[in-house]
Motif scaffolding. Sequence first.
Motif, short mmCIF file in Angstrom:
data_model
loop_
_atom_site.label_atom_id
_atom_site.label_comp_id
_atom_site.label_asym_id
_atom_site.label_seq_id
_atom_site.Cartn_x
_atom_site.Cartn_y
_atom_site.Cartn_z
N TYR A 191 0.46 10.94 -17.81
CA TYR A 191 1.45 11.93 -18.18
C TYR A 191 1.91 12.70 -16.95
CZ TYR A 191 -0.67 10.87 -22.68
OH TYR A 191 -1.16 10.22 -23.78
N PHE A 192 2.99 13.46 -17.12
CA PHE A 192 3.50 14.32 -16.05
C PHE A 192 3.79 13.51 -14.79
CE2 PHE A 192 -0.07 16.53 -18.28
CZ PHE A 192 0.70 17.25 -19.17
N LYS A 193 4.43 12.34 -14.95
CA LYS A 193 4.56 11.39 -13.85
C LYS A 193 5.34 11.94 -12.67
CE LYS A 193 4.07 7.05 -16.42
NZ LYS A 193 2.90 6.61 -15.66
N ASP A 194 6.33 12.79 -12.90
CA ASP A 194 7.17 13.29 -11.81
C ASP A 194 6.77 14.69 -11.38
OD1 ASP A 194 8.73 10.96 -11.82
OD2 ASP A 194 9.91 11.72 -13.49
N ALA A 195 5.61 15.15 -11.80
CA ALA A 195 5.22 16.53 -11.54
C ALA A 195 4.28 16.64 -10.35
CB ALA A 195 4.54 17.12 -12.77
N VAL A 196 4.25 17.84 -9.77
CA VAL A 196 3.20 18.21 -8.82
C VAL A 196 2.11 18.91 -9.63
CG1 VAL A 196 2.62 19.63 -6.82
CG2 VAL A 196 4.83 18.46 -6.93
N LEU A 197 0.86 18.48 -9.45
CA LEU A 197 -0.25 19.03 -10.23
C LEU A 197 -1.27 19.70 -9.31
CD1 LEU A 197 -0.87 16.02 -12.65
CD2 LEU A 197 0.46 18.07 -13.08
#
Length: 564
Positions: A191-197
């Motif tokens: 999930y959240f493939k294009d996010a900075v985590l």
Amino acid sequence: MILKRTHLLLLALLSVGLYAAGPSLEAKRIAVIIGTNYKGNDAGIPPLDLCEADAKLMEQSLKAHGRYDDAKVLLGSMVTASRIQEAMKEVAAKSSADDSVFFYFSGHGTYQRDSNAPNGLRNYIVMFNRPHVSDKELSDWMSGIKGKITFVFDCCFSGGIVQKGRRGVGDIPVAENSPGTVIENGGNDFYFKDAVLIGSSDANETSIEIRGSVNHGVFTYYFAQGLNPANGDLNSDRSVTLYEAFTWSAKRVTDHAKKFNHKQTPQLRGNASGYVVTGQVEPVKPPVQDNKPEKPEDNKPEVVTPQPDVSPQKPPADPVQPADPVTNDEPAVVDNGPTQQGGFQICTTILKSRQAGPTPLDPMVLLKKKKLGDDVRKIRVLLSEKEYKTTIQWLDENQFKAICGEQVPLGFYSFKEKVIKNQVALLTVSGIPAGVHELKIEADDYPVIKEVLGVEKRQTGKMLVVASLAGFGTIRGKVFYKNFEQPLPGQEVWMPTTMTTNQQYKMKTTSDGAFWFLNLPPSRYYNIKASFLENLDLDNKQLEVKAGAVTTVDVVLSRKSVKQ
């Protein structure tokens, strides 16, 4: 007093550069800030104490330093799935590609087994009352907001959420009649493939909250301070990027946790380069100062312990107006002399001798390697494409443990009928201008190693760089008993299938349950066993190793031996 925090803190930032053509309207900064202590809920959810205080602190920090004036705050019993979904729909409806959107959640996090989930586990953020919100639902709701997104999790095992979105609390689900399971953290993100985590701790660590003068989760306490340009602006350009805020806060979180004999290591994943969070929108090029010889008193270390101000604050004198630009590069770093420089110790797994490493099976490659002799590998360090003077110290296994804090089995190599223990490189770099740099390490027989390095003035940082020889990979893992709060020291771990010689494929875990296997040929068929004598057969034991990559795994045992 400290408490282990089982709540989840979620932060989302959305920021996109202005369109290149045509006039631009003034961009907006929007925040949705959520926190609940679960006091008085009807679902039997254990109450917390500091989540709502964290939410208020983050609201004040964003308004004071980032001008997120359009802020919707949900606290206590208002924290429900329907209200969060509605708030995100409102943001999607009124925001544009030029806006910055900040979403913050503070509360419990958990997970449960779900055969429909990509990895068999479904992660949840816990509402004041049921139903709770799953990782998939949250990812789906965020997909309606365009732009660059950043999540920050302040919860136990949040590094696991950062890596694959699957950590919570409690015992790990293990199949019936199985002695344990292997959880592989490498590979694709679900999930959240294009996010900075960003996570407040590593995948196998708990996150703590501290009462008294801190009175917040230790990560939130320092991350909120890192958003203040007075702290997080490492290169003196009056702006704070995401990397700068993380660099400033992460070290302080780790150091503060150590005072309570606790290990907490914040994590970051994704491309956060050039992502201005607070301060002045367009970074100002720092003035170049004359590098005159400094006076002895000028070189004294600066000791500052900033405290969060939870009272209302006035807007900064130079407020942010348009949206923060997002680029692929950090703002420029200018060398303003020794008082604005720092240093770094880089612990590496780069082997000293060019004879060290797996013995080649190809006769021609083996002959070529022998012709090299027992030469010492040459190493070069570049920061922002500039080479810096580097001191190289070669460490054996015990020295590496003492200086770098990791017990890595280094193995041995043979040369001219002699068996020689391996050593690895400790790189000490000084005179680095403060700011965020791209680190490049070039070494004989290794691929170019690239990392992002944040340097503070008058400080010497430390980092671990794990590297295997060109064409090989690494397995790094930990062994636990039932859950991630019970690491198993002294547990024998081995791989029955080996494809090279002169390397160690069996070891006992360290005091925190850790184990390492370096310089492994790429393969999808590595097997891990939890005991050599008892030959414990684990679920999901087959692992993939890729050239130039680190495969991170957790081995969770449901019993400590087959006799249990």
